[in-house]
Design a protein around this motif. Structure first.
Motif, PDB file in Angstrom:
ATOM      1  N   ALA A   5     101.884 169.138 -27.059  1.00  0.00           N
ATOM      2  CA  ALA A   5     101.393 167.813 -27.436  1.00  0.00           C
ATOM      3  C   ALA A   5     102.151 166.720 -26.701  1.00  0.00           C
ATOM      4  CB  ALA A   5     101.497 167.621 -28.945  1.00  0.00           C
ATOM      5  N   VAL A   6     103.460 166.911 -26.525  1.00  0.00           N
ATOM      6  CA  VAL A   6     104.267 165.901 -25.830  1.00  0.00           C
ATOM      7  C   VAL A   6     103.782 165.725 -24.399  1.00  0.00           C
ATOM      8  CG1 VAL A   6     106.561 165.315 -24.989  1.00  0.00           C
ATOM      9  CG2 VAL A   6     106.300 166.260 -27.286  1.00  0.00           C
ATOM     10  N   GLN A  61     103.251 162.817 -36.119  1.00  0.00           N
ATOM     11  CA  GLN A  61     104.125 163.820 -35.525  1.00  0.00           C
ATOM     12  C   GLN A  61     105.035 163.167 -34.490  1.00  0.00           C
ATOM     13  OE1 GLN A  61     104.033 167.227 -36.383  1.00  0.00           O
ATOM     14  NE2 GLN A  61     102.609 166.531 -37.970  1.00  0.00           N
ATOM     15  N   TRP A  62     106.267 163.668 -34.396  1.00  0.00           N
ATOM     16  CA  TRP A  62     107.153 163.157 -33.354  1.00  0.00           C
ATOM     17  C   TRP A  62     106.570 163.411 -31.971  1.00  0.00           C
ATOM     18  CZ3 TRP A  62     110.880 159.764 -33.802  1.00  0.00           C
ATOM     19  CH2 TRP A  62     111.466 159.575 -35.050  1.00  0.00           C
ATOM     20  N   SER A  63     105.815 164.496 -31.832  1.00  0.00           N
ATOM     21  CA  SER A  63     105.212 164.804 -30.530  1.00  0.00           C
ATOM     22  C   SER A  63     104.126 163.801 -30.150  1.00  0.00           C
ATOM     23  CB  SER A  63     104.645 166.226 -30.531  1.00  0.00           C
ATOM     24  OG  SER A  63     103.756 166.434 -31.614  1.00  0.00           O
ATOM     25  N   ASP A  64     103.654 162.984 -31.100  1.00  0.00           N
ATOM     26  CA  ASP A  64     102.732 161.888 -30.771  1.00  0.00           C
ATOM     27  C   ASP A  64     103.460 160.754 -30.062  1.00  0.00           C
ATOM     28  OD1 ASP A  64     100.645 163.174 -32.152  1.00  0.00           O
ATOM     29  OD2 ASP A  64     101.195 162.204 -34.043  1.00  0.00           O
ATOM     30  N   LEU A  65     104.771 160.686 -30.254  1.00  0.00           N
ATOM     31  CA  LEU A  65     105.534 159.499 -29.868  1.00  0.00           C
ATOM     32  C   LEU A  65     106.558 159.761 -28.785  1.00  0.00           C
ATOM     33  CD1 LEU A  65     106.239 158.348 -33.543  1.00  0.00           C
ATOM     34  CD2 LEU A  65     104.252 157.788 -32.125  1.00  0.00           C
ATOM     35  N   GLN A  66     106.863 161.019 -28.538  1.00  0.00           N
ATOM     36  CA  GLN A  66     107.899 161.362 -27.567  1.00  0.00           C
ATOM     37  C   GLN A  66     107.325 161.477 -26.159  1.00  0.00           C
ATOM     38  OE1 GLN A  66     109.148 164.975 -29.539  1.00  0.00           O
ATOM     39  NE2 GLN A  66     110.995 164.003 -30.350  1.00  0.00           N
ATOM     40  N   GLY A  67     108.211 161.584 -25.174  1.00  0.00           N
ATOM     41  CA  GLY A  67     107.785 161.753 -23.797  1.00  0.00           C
ATOM     42  C   GLY A  67     107.685 160.437 -23.052  1.00  0.00           C
ATOM     43  N   ASN A  68     106.927 160.450 -21.987  1.00  0.00           N
ATOM     44  CA  ASN A  68     106.810 159.283 -21.118  1.00  0.00           C
ATOM     45  C   ASN A  68     105.830 158.248 -21.684  1.00  0.00           C
ATOM     46  OD1 ASN A  68     108.500 160.533 -19.190  1.00  0.00           O
ATOM     47  ND2 ASN A  68     106.747 161.634 -18.327  1.00  0.00           N
ATOM     48  N   ASN A  90     104.749 163.063 -42.664  1.00  0.00           N
ATOM     49  CA  ASN A  90     103.894 164.253 -42.809  1.00  0.00           C
ATOM     50  C   ASN A  90     104.788 165.462 -43.041  1.00  0.00           C
ATOM     51  OD1 ASN A  90     102.141 166.382 -42.762  1.00  0.00           O
ATOM     52  ND2 ASN A  90     101.056 165.746 -40.919  1.00  0.00           N
ATOM     53  N   PRO A  91     105.014 165.833 -44.297  1.00  0.00           N
ATOM     54  CA  PRO A  91     105.838 166.993 -44.603  1.00  0.00           C
ATOM     55  C   PRO A  91     105.029 168.288 -44.698  1.00  0.00           C
ATOM     56  CG  PRO A  91     105.359 165.852 -46.629  1.00  0.00           C
ATOM     57  CD  PRO A  91     104.667 165.084 -45.534  1.00  0.00           C
ATOM     58  N   MET A  92     103.768 168.289 -44.250  1.00  0.00           N
ATOM     59  CA  MET A  92     102.916 169.461 -44.422  1.00  0.00           C
ATOM     60  C   MET A  92     102.859 170.368 -43.197  1.00  0.00           C
ATOM     61  SD  MET A  92      99.710 167.930 -46.638  1.00  0.00           S
ATOM     62  CE  MET A  92      99.147 166.862 -45.284  1.00  0.00           C
ATOM     63  N   TYR A  93     103.070 169.805 -42.015  1.00  0.00           N
ATOM     64  CA  TYR A  93     103.016 170.666 -40.816  1.00  0.00           C
ATOM     65  C   TYR A  93     103.739 169.987 -39.651  1.00  0.00           C
ATOM     66  CZ  TYR A  93      98.970 167.734 -39.471  1.00  0.00           C
ATOM     67  OH  TYR A  93      98.134 166.679 -39.158  1.00  0.00           O
ATOM     68  N   PHE A  94     104.077 170.819 -38.676  1.00  0.00           N
ATOM     69  CA  PHE A  94     104.837 170.387 -37.497  1.00  0.00           C
ATOM     70  C   PHE A  94     104.067 170.773 -36.245  1.00  0.00           C
ATOM     71  CE2 PHE A  94     107.791 171.740 -34.123  1.00  0.00           C
ATOM     72  CZ  PHE A  94     108.493 170.579 -33.905  1.00  0.00           C
ATOM     73  N   VAL A  95     103.861 169.816 -35.349  1.00  0.00           N
ATOM     74  CA  VAL A  95     103.201 170.056 -34.068  1.00  0.00           C
ATOM     75  C   VAL A  95     104.208 169.863 -32.952  1.00  0.00           C
ATOM     76  CG1 VAL A  95     101.361 169.359 -32.493  1.00  0.00           C
ATOM     77  CG2 VAL A  95     100.974 169.277 -34.964  1.00  0.00           C
ATOM     78  N   PRO A  96     104.536 170.925 -32.208  1.00  0.00           N
ATOM     79  CA  PRO A  96     105.554 170.794 -31.141  1.00  0.00           C
ATOM     80  C   PRO A  96     105.017 170.024 -29.933  1.00  0.00           C
ATOM     81  CG  PRO A  96     104.642 172.993 -31.142  1.00  0.00           C
ATOM     82  CD  PRO A  96     104.056 172.298 -32.347  1.00  0.00           C
TER      83      PRO A  96
END
Length: 237
Positions: A188-189, A213-220, A231-237
């Motif tokens: 996702a990143v 998700q943090w992967s929505d916000l990280q990266g370039n 969101n404590p229900m799931y994690f998207v790397p």
């Protein structure tokens, strides 16, 4: 001495339920601050805690506070008037909610089920998250070009996602960007970073970026400000 005695009394009165609640509160804090990763499922002992958090009001209050902060930032922005001032929104559990689906998955205690989620998404039953919809409408009214950026597959979920967003009041966004064959297998990143970089190459100025998700916000090219929704229900790397 008095402090030590008080601590002993508190410990003596603790119950299994309060101990689990304390652990789950710490676990959720670790999750939301991205210090617990990766995590495949919600700890079984935290099922009741996550359910209570999601459906008894605290989740909505947290969303309201975050959206208030985002709108405070929006109020400081002067748009250039060239139709290139952009704001990015994730879709799942940012704009529209999958809470009903995750209730059937024990609020994330069950392992991720790709085919089950796809079947759910195909129904188009996701409901708008009110505080985000409110912010979306204010962004549109102010003149931002809102880009919906999702990890959903365009080929299988393109039309149903557009219809679901429209039916829930998300009308007037600039474009909906979804995964294509070219993005298959990307994290996702990486996928979302590449899309944001492409938008900047097109001349867009990304003022804000919202995701659960943090992967929505990280990266370039993350944007001038990022806003992480709980969101404590799931994690998207």
């Amino acid at each position: 001495m008095m402090f030590s005695r008080a601590m002993c009394i508190r410990h003596h009165k603790s119950t299994s339920s309060s101990i689990n609640g304390s652990f789950c509160l710490s676990w959720r804090l670790g999750v939301e601050t991205n210090n617990v990763l990766p995590w495949p499922t919600v700890p079984t002992e935290c099922l009741q805690y996550v359910e209570n958090y999601m459906i008894h009001g605290q989740y909505e209050q947290d969303l309201d506070l975050i959206m208030e902060q985002a709108m405070s930032f929006v109020s400081t922005i002067t748009l250039a008037g060239d139709s290139k001032d952009a704001w990015i929104l994730d879709v799942d559990d940012t704009c529209i909610s999958n809470l009903f689906y995750y209730k059937s998955k024990k609020y994330g205690c069950d392992p991720y089920d790709p085919s089950g989620f796809r079947a759910w998404a195909m129904k188009g039953w996701c409901t708008a998250i009110p505080s985000v919809l409110g912010m979306f409408n204010k962004l549109i009214d102010k003149g931002f070009k809102v880009i919906m950026l999702t990890g959903r597959d365009q080929e299988t979920l393109g039309q149903v996602t557009r219809d679901n967003l429209h039916n829930q009041g998300f009308i007037g966004y600039q474009r909906l960007v979804m995964r294509t064959a070219a993005n298959k297998g990307q994290s996702a990143v990486k996928y979302k970073s590449e899309v944001r970089k492409q938008l900047e190459d097109e001349g867009y100025r990304i003022w804000g970026n919202v995701g659960d998700q943090w992967s929505d916000l990280q990266g370039n090219s993350p944007g001038n400000r990022t806003f992480k929704l709980p969101n404590p229900m799931y994690f998207v790397p």
